[in-house]
Structures are given as structure tokens and as C-alpha cells.
Design a protein around this motif. Structure first.
Motif, PDB file in Angstrom:
ATOM      1  N   ALA A 179       0.952  -1.038   0.156  1.00 64.44           N
ATOM      2  CA  ALA A 179       0.045  -0.066   0.072  1.00 64.44           C
ATOM      3  C   ALA A 179       0.858   1.057  -0.011  1.00 64.44           C
ATOM      4  O   ALA A 179       0.549   2.002  -0.799  1.00 64.44           O
ATOM      5  CB  ALA A 179      -0.887  -0.038   1.221  1.00 64.44           C
ATOM      6  N   TRP A 180       1.986   1.370   0.927  1.00 68.05           N
ATOM      7  CA  TRP A 180       2.669   2.390   0.961  1.00 68.05           C
ATOM      8  C   TRP A 180       3.499   2.579  -0.363  1.00 68.05           C
ATOM      9  O   TRP A 180       3.772   3.739  -0.747  1.00 68.05           O
ATOM     10  CB  TRP A 180       3.717   2.268   2.313  1.00 68.05           C
ATOM     11  CG  TRP A 180       2.826   2.422   3.567  1.00 68.05           C
ATOM     12  CD1 TRP A 180       1.756   2.964   3.786  1.00 68.05           C
ATOM     13  CD2 TRP A 180       3.088   1.923   4.743  1.00 68.05           C
ATOM     14  NE1 TRP A 180       1.390   2.932   4.972  1.00 68.05           N
ATOM     15  CE2 TRP A 180       2.115   2.253   5.564  1.00 68.05           C
ATOM     16  CE3 TRP A 180       4.340   1.126   5.146  1.00 68.05           C
ATOM     17  CZ2 TRP A 180       2.171   1.652   6.894  1.00 68.05           C
ATOM     18  CZ3 TRP A 180       4.367   0.706   6.550  1.00 68.05           C
ATOM     19  CH2 TRP A 180       3.353   0.969   7.267  1.00 68.05           C
TER      20      TRP A 180
ATOM     21  N   PRO B  62      -2.003  -5.893  12.493  1.00 71.28           N
ATOM     22  CA  PRO B  62      -1.991  -7.199  12.512  1.00 71.28           C
ATOM     23  C   PRO B  62      -0.471  -7.756  12.336  1.00 71.28           C
ATOM     24  O   PRO B  62      -0.118  -8.892  12.705  1.00 71.28           O
ATOM     25  CB  PRO B  62      -2.996  -7.717  11.681  1.00 71.28           C
ATOM     26  CG  PRO B  62      -3.172  -6.526  10.667  1.00 71.28           C
ATOM     27  CD  PRO B  62      -3.150  -5.322  11.302  1.00 71.28           C
ATOM     28  N   ALA B  63       0.052  -7.036  11.276  1.00 74.28           N
ATOM     29  CA  ALA B  63       1.481  -7.721  10.691  1.00 74.28           C
ATOM     30  C   ALA B  63       2.510  -7.373  11.977  1.00 74.28           C
ATOM     31  O   ALA B  63       3.242  -8.545  12.081  1.00 74.28           O
ATOM     32  CB  ALA B  63       1.828  -6.927   9.525  1.00 74.28           C
TER      33      ALA B  63
ATOM     34  N   LEU C  12       5.568   7.409  10.903  1.00 72.33           N
ATOM     35  CA  LEU C  12       5.835   8.547   9.881  1.00 72.33           C
ATOM     36  C   LEU C  12       4.517   8.542   8.854  1.00 72.33           C
ATOM     37  O   LEU C  12       4.230   9.476   8.251  1.00 72.33           O
ATOM     38  CB  LEU C  12       7.119   8.250   9.066  1.00 72.33           C
ATOM     39  CG  LEU C  12       8.522   8.776   9.695  1.00 72.33           C
ATOM     40  CD1 LEU C  12       9.677   8.178   8.952  1.00 72.33           C
ATOM     41  CD2 LEU C  12       8.434  10.090  10.189  1.00 72.33           C
ATOM     42  N   GLN C  13       4.240   7.378   8.585  1.00 72.10           N
ATOM     43  CA  GLN C  13       2.986   7.163   7.499  1.00 72.10           C
ATOM     44  C   GLN C  13       1.592   7.587   8.124  1.00 72.10           C
ATOM     45  O   GLN C  13       0.813   8.407   7.369  1.00 72.10           O
ATOM     46  CB  GLN C  13       2.766   5.785   7.288  1.00 72.10           C
ATOM     47  CG  GLN C  13       3.822   4.985   6.205  1.00 72.10           C
ATOM     48  CD  GLN C  13       4.171   5.647   4.946  1.00 72.10           C
ATOM     49  OE1 GLN C  13       3.199   6.314   4.402  1.00 72.10           O
ATOM     50  NE2 GLN C  13       5.236   5.425   4.220  1.00 72.10           N
ATOM     51  N   VAL C  14       1.610   7.409   9.648  1.00 70.54           N
ATOM     52  CA  VAL C  14       0.231   8.188  10.344  1.00 70.54           C
ATOM     53  C   VAL C  14       0.492   9.720  10.217  1.00 70.54           C
ATOM     54  O   VAL C  14      -0.468  10.031   9.941  1.00 70.54           O
ATOM     55  CB  VAL C  14       0.468   7.655  11.825  1.00 70.54           C
ATOM     56  CG1 VAL C  14      -0.516   8.549  12.337  1.00 70.54           C
ATOM     57  CG2 VAL C  14      -0.024   6.148  11.858  1.00 70.54           C
ATOM     58  N   ALA C  15       1.925  10.105  10.191  1.00 70.23           N
ATOM     59  CA  ALA C  15       1.647  11.617  10.369  1.00 70.23           C
ATOM     60  C   ALA C  15       1.602  12.188   8.713  1.00 70.23           C
ATOM     61  O   ALA C  15       0.941  13.289   8.573  1.00 70.23           O
ATOM     62  CB  ALA C  15       3.431  12.006  10.581  1.00 70.23           C
TER      63      ALA C  15
ATOM     64  N   GLY D 248      -2.523   1.047   4.614  1.00 73.01           N
ATOM     65  CA  GLY D 248      -1.228   0.490   5.063  1.00 73.01           C
ATOM     66  C   GLY D 248      -0.909   0.526   6.592  1.00 73.01           C
ATOM     67  O   GLY D 248      -0.406  -0.173   7.088  1.00 73.01           O
ATOM     68  N   VAL D 249      -1.321   1.875   7.285  1.00 74.79           N
ATOM     69  CA  VAL D 249      -1.342   1.780   8.562  1.00 74.79           C
ATOM     70  C   VAL D 249      -2.195   0.929   9.254  1.00 74.79           C
ATOM     71  O   VAL D 249      -1.784   0.252  10.175  1.00 74.79           O
ATOM     72  CB  VAL D 249      -1.511   3.448   9.072  1.00 74.79           C
ATOM     73  CG1 VAL D 249      -1.910   3.612  10.400  1.00 74.79           C
ATOM     74  CG2 VAL D 249      -0.580   4.379   8.410  1.00 74.79           C
ATOM     75  N   LEU D 250      -3.507   0.635   8.833  1.00 78.47           N
ATOM     76  CA  LEU D 250      -4.510  -0.405   9.517  1.00 78.47           C
ATOM     77  C   LEU D 250      -3.758  -1.861   9.353  1.00 78.47           C
ATOM     78  O   LEU D 250      -3.859  -2.525  10.203  1.00 78.47           O
ATOM     79  CB  LEU D 250      -5.797  -0.202   8.641  1.00 78.47           C
ATOM     80  CG  LEU D 250      -6.485   1.139   8.949  1.00 78.47           C
ATOM     81  CD1 LEU D 250      -7.761   1.217   7.950  1.00 78.47           C
ATOM     82  CD2 LEU D 250      -6.952   1.305  10.433  1.00 78.47           C
TER      83      LEU D 250
END
Length: 281
Positions: A61-62, A93-94, A126-129, A87-89
């Protein structure tokens, strides 16, 4: 030897990491101790490790979000932001599956694993940000954060590949044992006591013999999960439990009933001729 390989090997030798790694691993083992939780996170139900399957989702996803940023510009802003969020979600689980696997490692593997986890956590933050920046209309900041986070995540993926393909973490430890197709004499019947596993050798393969409820069973003596000695394990409800990480296998067919093992234990045929036990696989 590549420079990256040398760097990772030096990382394996950094014993100060143990001050954080050992208590963290012990904490994760307590959280994942129940059979259902361990089986789900390990991938026992899947037949191989779950963690590598799940990591494809956030990395994919990223990667696609950054690809859209580079090739489609502002026209794909909404799609790129959605991909960052997906990707964050899926990273959650990963990470849970990876933490369960990592908690069963020791020494250099555990040290590399905790750096792998920290790098992945940094990439995810960083992806959340980036998602919030994109949502707030700060496209350039969001794109930069996404690209940086992806770079860190790919570095973490290299460490994960090193653990799997160089150190064999998560690999079936019986996969490359020699085939023994001829009946092979391994023990006297009288040497096998009730509910006391006996380690023997067929060719160059260690085999565990055990008599339980009057019936003889033969399984490979090397645990599929991490190579533990099954013959030193505990019999529980018609199963053998590995002394290293509590992976549990049925005596009658070697099927795994409790992780972290994901591959069945090889079961051997056996027969008795006179007072001798013969096996083959």
C-alpha cells in the motif's frame, strides 16, 4: 560479504540491546501464551508463518501511494491518502504476528529482530503523520513523510529477510532432512518405556520413539519450529510438547496443534520384527 551483511552481523553482537530485548520478549510471550492466540498469530492454521504474508499489505500500500505521488501528482491525492491509511491499518496485525514470532528468538536473532521492529514502528509512525498531513492539505509534507517512512520500512524488510533466509527464523527445521525409505533398525522393543520418549537415529536423521497407551509412535525428533529436541519434551493428551517454545504435535500423525510451530512434525512408519523396532519415512 556485502557491507550490509557485515553491518547486520555487527548488530547481532550488540549485547546491550538485550537489556531491552529480553524483558520485552518475555512480556510478549506472556501476552501470546494462550493456545488460540499463539496459533492465530503464528500461522499454525495457515501451514506456514503468518507474519510474512501480512507484511505484503502495508509495504504494498505504501509503495503504491508513493508511486502515485511520483507519477500522477495531485490528481491521485485522494487515492494516495487512502493507500497510506490502508497501510497503517494493515501494519497493526502484521506487527502483532511479527512480535509473536520474535518473542521466541534469542541472542543475535532477537537483537536484529528488535531493530527490525523499531524500524517498522518508525516507518509506521511517519505514515500516520503523512496521512494527517495529507488530510490537512499539506501535500508536500505528506509526500515527503510517506517517502521517508517507506524507505525506513524497506530497510526493516531487509532485516526481516536476513532473519528468515540467512538465519532460518520461521523455516521448517526438518525440511532438508534425508529421506529414509528403507526399513531401518533403530532400537530394541524393551528399550522403549511407557510415556518416556527415546531418541534414536535412522540414517542421519534423529527420530523420537514413544509408547503411549500401549501404542508405539515415531516422529522426527527435531522440532519443525526451531530445531528443539522433541524427545526431551512433555507428553500431554496424546501429544508431545517441545521443551523450547511449547510447540505441540499429535503423536499419531505429527500434526501441529499448538504454535509457534506451523509445519507438522514428520511422522514415521514403524514395525516390529522379533524384539527390534524398524522405521522408515
Amino acid at each position: 560479504m556485502t557491507g550490509l551483511r557485515k553491518l547486520v552481523q555487527r548488530l547481532e553482537e550488540l549485547t546491550p540491546i538485550d537489556r531491552a530485548g529480553r524483558p520485552t520478549a518475555a512480556f510478549v510471550r506472556r501476552l501470546t501464551a494462550s493456545d488460540p492466540v499463539k496459533n492465530v498469530l503464528s500461522g499454525t492454521w495457515l501451514g506456514h508463518q503468518l507474519h510474512p504474508v501480512l507484511t505484503d499489505l502495508p509495504i504494498g500500500a505504501w509503495t503504491m501511494a508513493t508511486a502515485l505521488d511520483l507519477t500522477a501528482g495531485r490528481r491521485a491525492d485522494d487515492a494516495a491518502r487512502r493507500l497510506v491509511g490502508i497501510g497503517v491499518l494493515t501494519a497493526v496485525p502484521a506487527a502483532a504476528a511479527g512480535a509473536s514470532d520474535w518473542s521466541e528468538t534469542y541472542g543475535g536473532e532477537q537483537r536484529v529482530g528488535i531493530v527490525h521492529a523499531l524500524a517498522n514502528s518508525t516507518g509506521t509512525v511517519l505514515q500516520v503523520a503523512a496521512w494527517f498531513a495529507r488530510r490537512g492539505g499539506h501535500r508536500a509534507t505528506g509526500v515527503a513523510l510517506s517517502a521517508t517512512g517507506l524507505g525506513i520500512t524497506l530497510g526493516a524488510a531487509y532485516l526481516g529477510g536476513y532473519l528468515s533466509f540467512t538465519r532460518g527464523v520461521g523455516v521448517d527445521h526438518t525440511a532438508f532432512q534425508s529421506a529414509v525409505t528403507d526399513w531401518t533398525d533403530v532400537a530394541a522393543v524393551s528399550a522403549i518405556q511407557d510415556d518416556k520418549p527415546l531418541r534414536v537415529t535412522a540414517g542421519d536423521v534423529p527420530v523420537m520413539l514413544v509408547r503411549h497407551n500401549g501404542e508405539l509412535h515415531a516422529l522426527s525428533a527435531t522440532c519443525t519450529h526451531a530445531g528443539g529436541p522433541l524427545d526431551e519434551g512433555q507428553l500431554v493428551d496424546g501429544c508431545i510438547r517441545c521443551p523450547w517454545h511449547s510447540s505441540t504435535f499429535r503423536l499419531d500423525d505429527g500434526s501441529v496443534v499448538r504454535g509457534p510451530a506451523t509445519a507438522d512434525e514428520p511422522a514415521w512408519q514403524l514395525k516390529i520384527e522379533g524384539d527390534r523396532v524398524l522405521v522408515r519415512r
